[in-house]
Design a protein around this motif. Structure first.
Motif, mmCIF file in Angstrom:
data_model
loop_
_atom_site.group_PDB
_atom_site.id
_atom_site.type_symbol
_atom_site.label_atom_id
_atom_site.label_comp_id
_atom_site.label_asym_id
_atom_site.label_seq_id
_atom_site.Cartn_x
_atom_site.Cartn_y
_atom_site.Cartn_z
ATOM 1 N N ARG A 110 0.831 -1.209 0.000
ATOM 2 C CA ARG A 110 0.000 0.000 0.000
ATOM 3 C C ARG A 110 0.862 1.253 0.000
ATOM 4 O O ARG A 110 0.595 2.213 -0.740
ATOM 5 C CB ARG A 110 -0.928 0.009 1.217
ATOM 6 N N ILE A 113 2.213 1.884 -3.453
ATOM 7 C CA ILE A 113 1.172 2.415 -4.338
ATOM 8 C C ILE A 113 0.940 3.897 -4.063
ATOM 9 O O ILE A 113 0.847 4.714 -4.997
ATOM 10 C CB ILE A 113 -0.124 1.616 -4.157
ATOM 11 N N GLN A 117 1.432 7.023 -6.675
ATOM 12 C CA GLN A 117 0.361 7.967 -6.996
ATOM 13 C C GLN A 117 0.796 9.398 -6.707
ATOM 14 O O GLN A 117 0.514 10.313 -7.487
ATOM 15 C CB GLN A 117 -0.887 7.610 -6.188
ATOM 16 N N HIS A 123 2.622 2.670 -12.899
ATOM 17 C CA HIS A 123 2.562 1.431 -12.129
ATOM 18 C C HIS A 123 1.252 0.716 -12.416
ATOM 19 O O HIS A 123 0.337 1.287 -13.015
ATOM 20 C CB HIS A 123 2.674 1.726 -10.626
ATOM 21 N N ILE A 125 -1.534 -2.170 -10.316
ATOM 22 C CA ILE A 125 -1.905 -2.897 -9.108
ATOM 23 C C ILE A 125 -2.475 -4.239 -9.550
ATOM 24 O O ILE A 125 -3.439 -4.290 -10.313
ATOM 25 C CB ILE A 125 -2.927 -2.099 -8.278
ATOM 26 N N TYR A 148 2.215 -4.702 -6.299
ATOM 27 C CA TYR A 148 2.528 -3.448 -6.978
ATOM 28 C C TYR A 148 3.566 -3.765 -8.048
ATOM 29 O O TYR A 148 4.605 -4.368 -7.758
ATOM 30 C CB TYR A 148 3.096 -2.439 -5.968
#
Length: 389
Positions: A110, A113, A117, A123, A125, A148
């Motif tokens: 997480r 990610i 962002q 990337h 998911i 990821y």
């Protein structure tokens, strides 16, 4: 040999070679000192490959370093003709439920990610089913894993990177002294003097990037902040490489709840039939000079049973090679980039805490700016000693 230089850089591994190169590139008068002859296999920057990924789950403060580093690797490749950085993609994977931890950070997928962002890093998911479809070398997936994937990640070649930066630094006028251990750094009027067995080097400033040798050189307060841990790298033979396609990524695979319930690794290098994998341990401390550099067959067998068996296509327990290296680790597993608390002309760049090489070229640029001008384009405050007080 100059009577006095602008900056003396002590330690020419990942960080020191980068700082030396960037200072020389900026036109500073610099000398670099190392007790060995980098690149070498006695510290933390050997073993052929190091993972690089731009979305850094250890914390967003690190991301600007690695973004700069990727650009610098490409610049160095153009300048030297060396192959330094392979963008084969990077996969970070964890179970789909339950707690996980990596480098002391919970829910590392997480965090990766969120970093991607925040910095608009390309990337994807993925879940375990998609990982298994796209990358058939990964076995035993339940299907609900969270992953990821970063296509711009991959690996750098540490020995080549260090050699390229030292070579360019020398071409730009830096003096490099190898086989010469710094024994002390002392005040010298408004500057410093770095003492070795056969020479005293006078400089306006010093940068200490000595890794596992930082504590013997600088003492307090680093003796209570830095721990040296032995780590082991294993290369296992493959009896079938067909699952490892051209897009096979480097990987970080958390399969349990703690920082040791994981492994990282690399696809086979071109023309090879072996994979390199490793995990980490923080329970047993050592020193740079006391490190046991021999990896026993029992260690490789245990690594295979606990982390490798049943997880990778074509893998056998046959050990192609193994090596030991050093992590120098802070209490929060972050970096230290700061002035010495008792001497503001000694700049300390340590420790990597097991995730430094991918950042090193960018850190070199930032530290060179900081040393030369008192500030850098990247905020260094998160890496100060103040957080330990």
């Amino acid at each position: 040999m100059k009577d006095r230089v602008d900056v003396a850089v002590v330690g020419l591994g990942a960080m020191g070679s980068a700082v030396l190169y960037q200072l020389a590139k900026a036109g500073a008068s610099v000398v670099g000192i190392d007790r060995f002859a980098p690149p070498h296999a006695l510290g933390s920057s050997h073993g052929e490959t190091r993972i690089t990924r731009q979305a850094v789950g250890e914390g967003r403060d690190y991301v600007p370093f690695v973004l700069d580093a990727h650009r610098i690797w490409r610049e160095l490749e153009a300048a030297t003709g060396d192959s330094l950085f392979e963008a084969c993609g990077a996969l970070v994977m964890a179970p789909g439920h339950g707690e996980t931890s990596h480098h002391g950070k919970p829910d590392f997928v997480r965090r990766s990610i969120e970093a991607a962002q925040a910095f608009a890093i390309p990337h994807e998911i993925l879940d375990g089913a998609e990982v298994a479809r796209r990358f058939p070398q990964f076995l035993g997936l339940g299907g609900d894993e969270k992953a990821y994937y970063e296509p711009g990640g991959g690996y750098v070649r540490p020995e080549r990177c260090i050699a390229a930066q030292l070579r360019r630094a020398a071409e730009l006028g830096a003096e490099i002294r190898t086989g010469s251990a710094a024994t002390a750094i002392e005040r010298d009027g408004s500057g410093v003097v770095v003492r070795t067995a056969d020479r005293s080097i006078h400089a306006d400033r010093a940068v200490v990037a000595a890794g596992a040798w930082t504590v013997p050189l600088l003492g307090a307060p680093f003796d209570r902040l830095l721990t040296v841990n032995r780590q082991v790298l294993h290369w296992y033979a493959l009896d079938d490489t067909s699952a490892y396609r051209a897009d096979a990524p480097v990987f970080i695979w958390m399969h349990g709840t703690t920082d040791t319930d994981y492994l990282y690794g690399f696809p086979p290098m071109p023309g090879e039939a072996q994979i390199k994998v490793a995990t980490e341990q923080y329970a047993t401390a050592t020193t740079a000079d006391a490190l046991d550099r021999i990896v026993s067959p029992a260690e490789s067998a245990q690594m295979y049973r606990r982390h490798v068996e049943g997880r990778f296509a074509g893998t056998t327990p046959r050990v192609a090679q193994a090596a030991a290296c050093l992590y120098t680790v802070t209490p929060d597993r972050g970096f230290i980039i700061d002035r010495h608390p008792e001497h503001d002309r000694i700049h300390v760049v340590s420790a990597c805490s097991g995730h430094g090489f991918k950042h090193s070229a960018g850190i070199g640029k930032a530290v060179a700016e900081w040393v030369a001008t008192g500030a850098s384009a990247i905020d260094l405050a998160p890496f100060s000693l103040a957080r330990f007080r």
